[in-house]
Design a protein around this motif. Structure first.
Motif, PDB file in Angstrom:
ATOM      1  N   GLN A 110      -3.175  -8.465   2.421  1.00 39.26           N
ATOM      2  CA  GLN A 110      -3.684  -9.066   3.656  1.00 39.26           C
ATOM      3  C   GLN A 110      -4.752  -8.211   4.333  1.00 39.26           C
ATOM      4  O   GLN A 110      -5.291  -8.609   5.356  1.00 39.26           O
ATOM      5  CB  GLN A 110      -2.524  -9.264   4.639  1.00 39.26           C
ATOM      6  N   SER A 111      -5.040  -7.041   3.779  1.00 37.78           N
ATOM      7  CA  SER A 111      -5.942  -6.088   4.425  1.00 37.78           C
ATOM      8  C   SER A 111      -7.177  -5.847   3.568  1.00 37.78           C
ATOM      9  O   SER A 111      -7.069  -5.672   2.362  1.00 37.78           O
ATOM     10  CB  SER A 111      -5.218  -4.755   4.641  1.00 37.78           C
ATOM     11  N   ASP A 112      -8.342  -5.838   4.205  1.00 39.26           N
ATOM     12  CA  ASP A 112      -9.583  -5.561   3.476  1.00 39.26           C
ATOM     13  C   ASP A 112      -9.929  -4.078   3.451  1.00 39.26           C
ATOM     14  O   ASP A 112     -10.439  -3.568   2.458  1.00 39.26           O
ATOM     15  CB  ASP A 112     -10.749  -6.338   4.104  1.00 39.26           C
ATOM     16  N   THR A 113      -9.654  -3.375   4.549  1.00 40.87           N
ATOM     17  CA  THR A 113      -9.962  -1.952   4.657  1.00 40.87           C
ATOM     18  C   THR A 113      -8.672  -1.200   4.909  1.00 40.87           C
ATOM     19  O   THR A 113      -7.971  -1.459   5.892  1.00 40.87           O
ATOM     20  CB  THR A 113     -10.960  -1.685   5.806  1.00 40.87           C
ATOM     21  N   VAL A 114      -8.346  -0.270   4.012  1.00 44.04           N
ATOM     22  CA  VAL A 114      -7.071   0.433   4.062  1.00 44.04           C
ATOM     23  C   VAL A 114      -7.310   1.944   4.095  1.00 44.04           C
ATOM     24  O   VAL A 114      -8.006   2.486   3.236  1.00 44.04           O
ATOM     25  CB  VAL A 114      -6.182   0.071   2.856  1.00 44.04           C
ATOM     26  N   PHE A 115      -6.727   2.597   5.092  1.00 41.32           N
ATOM     27  CA  PHE A 115      -6.753   4.051   5.226  1.00 41.32           C
ATOM     28  C   PHE A 115      -5.445   4.560   4.634  1.00 41.32           C
ATOM     29  O   PHE A 115      -4.369   4.212   5.119  1.00 41.32           O
ATOM     30  CB  PHE A 115      -6.867   4.404   6.712  1.00 41.32           C
ATOM     31  N   CYS A 116      -5.512   5.360   3.577  1.00 44.10           N
ATOM     32  CA  CYS A 116      -4.310   5.773   2.851  1.00 44.10           C
ATOM     33  C   CYS A 116      -4.316   7.273   2.609  1.00 44.10           C
ATOM     34  O   CYS A 116      -5.316   7.826   2.138  1.00 44.10           O
ATOM     35  CB  CYS A 116      -4.237   5.025   1.521  1.00 44.10           C
ATOM     36  N   TYR A 117      -3.195   7.905   2.883  1.00 44.30           N
ATOM     37  CA  TYR A 117      -3.083   9.339   2.615  1.00 44.30           C
ATOM     38  C   TYR A 117      -3.096   9.598   1.113  1.00 44.30           C
ATOM     39  O   TYR A 117      -2.708   8.760   0.314  1.00 44.30           O
ATOM     40  CB  TYR A 117      -1.834   9.927   3.272  1.00 44.30           C
ATOM     41  N   VAL A 118      -3.568  10.785   0.725  1.00 38.16           N
ATOM     42  CA  VAL A 118      -3.526  11.234  -0.664  1.00 38.16           C
ATOM     43  C   VAL A 118      -2.271  12.092  -0.783  1.00 38.16           C
ATOM     44  O   VAL A 118      -2.173  13.154  -0.169  1.00 38.16           O
ATOM     45  CB  VAL A 118      -4.795  12.032  -1.037  1.00 38.16           C
ATOM     46  N   SER A 119      -1.311  11.618  -1.563  1.00 39.11           N
ATOM     47  CA  SER A 119       0.005  12.265  -1.605  1.00 39.11           C
ATOM     48  C   SER A 119      -0.046  13.662  -2.224  1.00 39.11           C
ATOM     49  O   SER A 119      -0.877  13.969  -3.073  1.00 39.11           O
ATOM     50  CB  SER A 119       0.981  11.389  -2.382  1.00 39.11           C
ATOM     51  N   THR A 120       0.873  14.478  -1.742  1.00 36.85           N
ATOM     52  CA  THR A 120       1.066  15.826  -2.268  1.00 36.85           C
ATOM     53  C   THR A 120       2.556  16.039  -2.487  1.00 36.85           C
ATOM     54  O   THR A 120       3.394  15.348  -1.905  1.00 36.85           O
ATOM     55  CB  THR A 120       0.572  16.906  -1.286  1.00 36.85           C
ATOM     56  N   ASP A 121       2.881  17.001  -3.284  1.00 44.05           N
ATOM     57  CA  ASP A 121       4.251  17.472  -3.487  1.00 44.05           C
ATOM     58  C   ASP A 121       5.269  16.345  -3.576  1.00 44.05           C
ATOM     59  O   ASP A 121       5.204  15.494  -4.437  1.00 44.05           O
ATOM     60  CB  ASP A 121       4.651  18.458  -2.384  1.00 44.05           C
ATOM     61  N   ALA A 122       6.201  16.345  -2.632  1.00 42.51           N
ATOM     62  CA  ALA A 122       7.340  15.432  -2.679  1.00 42.51           C
ATOM     63  C   ALA A 122       7.119  14.152  -1.884  1.00 42.51           C
ATOM     64  O   ALA A 122       8.048  13.374  -1.699  1.00 42.51           O
ATOM     65  CB  ALA A 122       8.590  16.157  -2.166  1.00 42.51           C
ATOM     66  N   GLU A 123       5.905  13.909  -1.395  1.00 44.75           N
ATOM     67  CA  GLU A 123       5.629  12.683  -0.652  1.00 44.75           C
ATOM     68  C   GLU A 123       5.667  11.476  -1.588  1.00 44.75           C
ATOM     69  O   GLU A 123       5.481  11.609  -2.805  1.00 44.75           O
ATOM     70  CB  GLU A 123       4.235  12.741  -0.015  1.00 44.75           C
ATOM     71  N   VAL A 124       5.872  10.291  -1.015  1.00 43.27           N
ATOM     72  CA  VAL A 124       5.754   9.064  -1.804  1.00 43.27           C
ATOM     73  C   VAL A 124       4.353   9.048  -2.401  1.00 43.27           C
ATOM     74  O   VAL A 124       3.357   9.224  -1.705  1.00 43.27           O
ATOM     75  CB  VAL A 124       5.987   7.808  -0.927  1.00 43.27           C
ATOM     76  N   ASN A 125       4.296   8.874  -3.706  1.00 43.40           N
ATOM     77  CA  ASN A 125       3.038   8.941  -4.447  1.00 43.40           C
ATOM     78  C   ASN A 125       2.116   7.781  -4.050  1.00 43.40           C
ATOM     79  O   ASN A 125       2.522   6.621  -4.083  1.00 43.40           O
ATOM     80  CB  ASN A 125       3.342   8.889  -5.950  1.00 43.40           C
ATOM     81  N   THR A 126       0.889   8.113  -3.675  1.00 46.89           N
ATOM     82  CA  THR A 126      -0.074   7.061  -3.312  1.00 46.89           C
ATOM     83  C   THR A 126      -1.219   6.934  -4.310  1.00 46.89           C
ATOM     84  O   THR A 126      -2.102   6.108  -4.118  1.00 46.89           O
ATOM     85  CB  THR A 126      -0.678   7.330  -1.922  1.00 46.89           C
ATOM     86  N   ARG A 127      -1.223   7.715  -5.350  1.00 40.93           N
ATOM     87  CA  ARG A 127      -2.334   7.635  -6.313  1.00 40.93           C
ATOM     88  C   ARG A 127      -2.415   6.248  -6.953  1.00 40.93           C
ATOM     89  O   ARG A 127      -3.494   5.676  -7.049  1.00 40.93           O
ATOM     90  CB  ARG A 127      -2.232   8.738  -7.353  1.00 40.93           C
ATOM     91  N   ASP A 128      -1.260   5.723  -7.368  1.00 42.07           N
ATOM     92  CA  ASP A 128      -1.248   4.369  -7.942  1.00 42.07           C
ATOM     93  C   ASP A 128      -1.618   3.323  -6.893  1.00 42.07           C
ATOM     94  O   ASP A 128      -2.266   2.326  -7.203  1.00 42.07           O
ATOM     95  CB  ASP A 128       0.120   4.046  -8.544  1.00 42.07           C
ATOM     96  N   VAL A 129      -1.201   3.546  -5.654  1.00 46.91           N
ATOM     97  CA  VAL A 129      -1.534   2.629  -4.561  1.00 46.91           C
ATOM     98  C   VAL A 129      -3.052   2.581  -4.377  1.00 46.91           C
ATOM     99  O   VAL A 129      -3.653   1.498  -4.290  1.00 46.91           O
ATOM    100  CB  VAL A 129      -0.845   3.052  -3.239  1.00 46.91           C
ATOM    101  N   ILE A 130      -3.674   3.738  -4.320  1.00 51.24           N
ATOM    102  CA  ILE A 130      -5.124   3.814  -4.139  1.00 51.24           C
ATOM    103  C   ILE A 130      -5.846   3.134  -5.300  1.00 51.24           C
ATOM    104  O   ILE A 130      -6.781   2.345  -5.091  1.00 51.24           O
ATOM    105  CB  ILE A 130      -5.567   5.279  -3.957  1.00 51.24           C
ATOM    106  N   ASP A 131      -5.403   3.402  -6.524  1.00 51.60           N
ATOM    107  CA  ASP A 131      -6.032   2.761  -7.685  1.00 51.60           C
ATOM    108  C   ASP A 131      -5.865   1.244  -7.633  1.00 51.60           C
ATOM    109  O   ASP A 131      -6.801   0.498  -7.936  1.00 51.60           O
ATOM    110  CB  ASP A 131      -5.445   3.320  -8.987  1.00 51.60           C
ATOM    111  N   ARG A 132      -4.689   0.777  -7.232  1.00 47.68           N
ATOM    112  CA  ARG A 132      -4.427  -0.673  -7.139  1.00 47.68           C
ATOM    113  C   ARG A 132      -5.310  -1.310  -6.058  1.00 47.68           C
ATOM    114  O   ARG A 132      -5.865  -2.391  -6.249  1.00 47.68           O
ATOM    115  CB  ARG A 132      -2.946  -0.912  -6.829  1.00 47.68           C
ATOM    116  N   LEU A 133      -5.436  -0.643  -4.925  1.00 49.72           N
ATOM    117  CA  LEU A 133      -6.296  -1.153  -3.862  1.00 49.72           C
ATOM    118  C   LEU A 133      -7.727  -1.329  -4.354  1.00 49.72           C
ATOM    119  O   LEU A 133      -8.378  -2.334  -4.067  1.00 49.72           O
ATOM    120  CB  LEU A 133      -6.277  -0.199  -2.660  1.00 49.72           C
TER     121      LEU A 133
END
Length: 191
Positions: A42-65
């Motif tokens: 539902q979102s066109d512009t997404v601000f997303c953290y770049v995960s580190t260490d034990a955080e929920v991984n966002t690399r796949d999220v960023i690639d999917r976006l």
């Protein structure tokens, strides 16, 4: 007193998150990513953290976006004072930033509206209170971008009953864990 309470809570939450095995984190991340999918569509512009260490991984999220054709922004800390959103142009354009977190090489701050912020944190309450790492970067960014939807990603072990907050702490609106999507309906967006 408040700072001491926050420090104790931060340490407790770090230990709880670190207690998860790598396999558990991978399984939980997949469940979180699946729950996040409808939100990002539902979102066109997404601000997303770049995960580190034990955080929920966002690399796949960023690639999917990016595959979905979304404009992806990631955080960059400037002079250890301010966090800005910068357009993500690919993993090859990121370098270790001032806090050791991958950030864009350029300092071109995004000036247009942001639909959704995917937010990290050490802990959260059901009504959207958030405790981060103690620098207040996200609280300040949220205060400057009040119309951005705020969704946090975390593991169930990071949900607590309550936490100390100040009037500069900005709440999140949704929390996505491996077990559920929490719609935070606390009073207002602050403390």
């Amino acid at each position: 007193m408040l700072n001491r309470q926050k420090a104790i809570l931060r340490e407790h939450l770090k230990l709880a998150r670190q207690a998860l095995s790598q396999q558990q984190r991978q399984e939980f991340d997949q469940a979180i990513h699946a729950r996040l999918q409808a939100r990002v569509e539902q979102s066109d512009t997404v601000f997303c953290y770049v995960s580190t260490d034990a955080e929920v991984n966002t690399r796949d999220v960023i690639d999917r976006l990016r595959t979905l054709g979304k404009t992806v922004l990631v955080p960059k800390i400037i002079n250890m004072e301010k966090m800005i959103a910068v357009r993500f142009d690919g993993w090859e354009h990121l370098r270790a930033g001032q806090l050791g977190i991958l950030a864009p090489e350029n300092d071109a701050e995004w000036q247009s509206p942001v639909d959704l912020s995917i937010t990290p944190g050490l802990g959260f309450t059901l009504d959207g209170k958030r405790i981060g790492y103690g620098k207040g970067y996200y609280d300040k960014w949220f205060a400057a971008h009040p119309h951005t939807a705020r969704t946090a990603l975390c593991y169930e072990c990071q949900i607590v009953d309550d936490m100390p907050v100040t009037d500069t702490d900005v709440r999140v609106e949704k929390i996505i864990t491996e077990q559920r999507i929490i719609d935070c309906q606390g009073p207002g967006i602050r403390g």
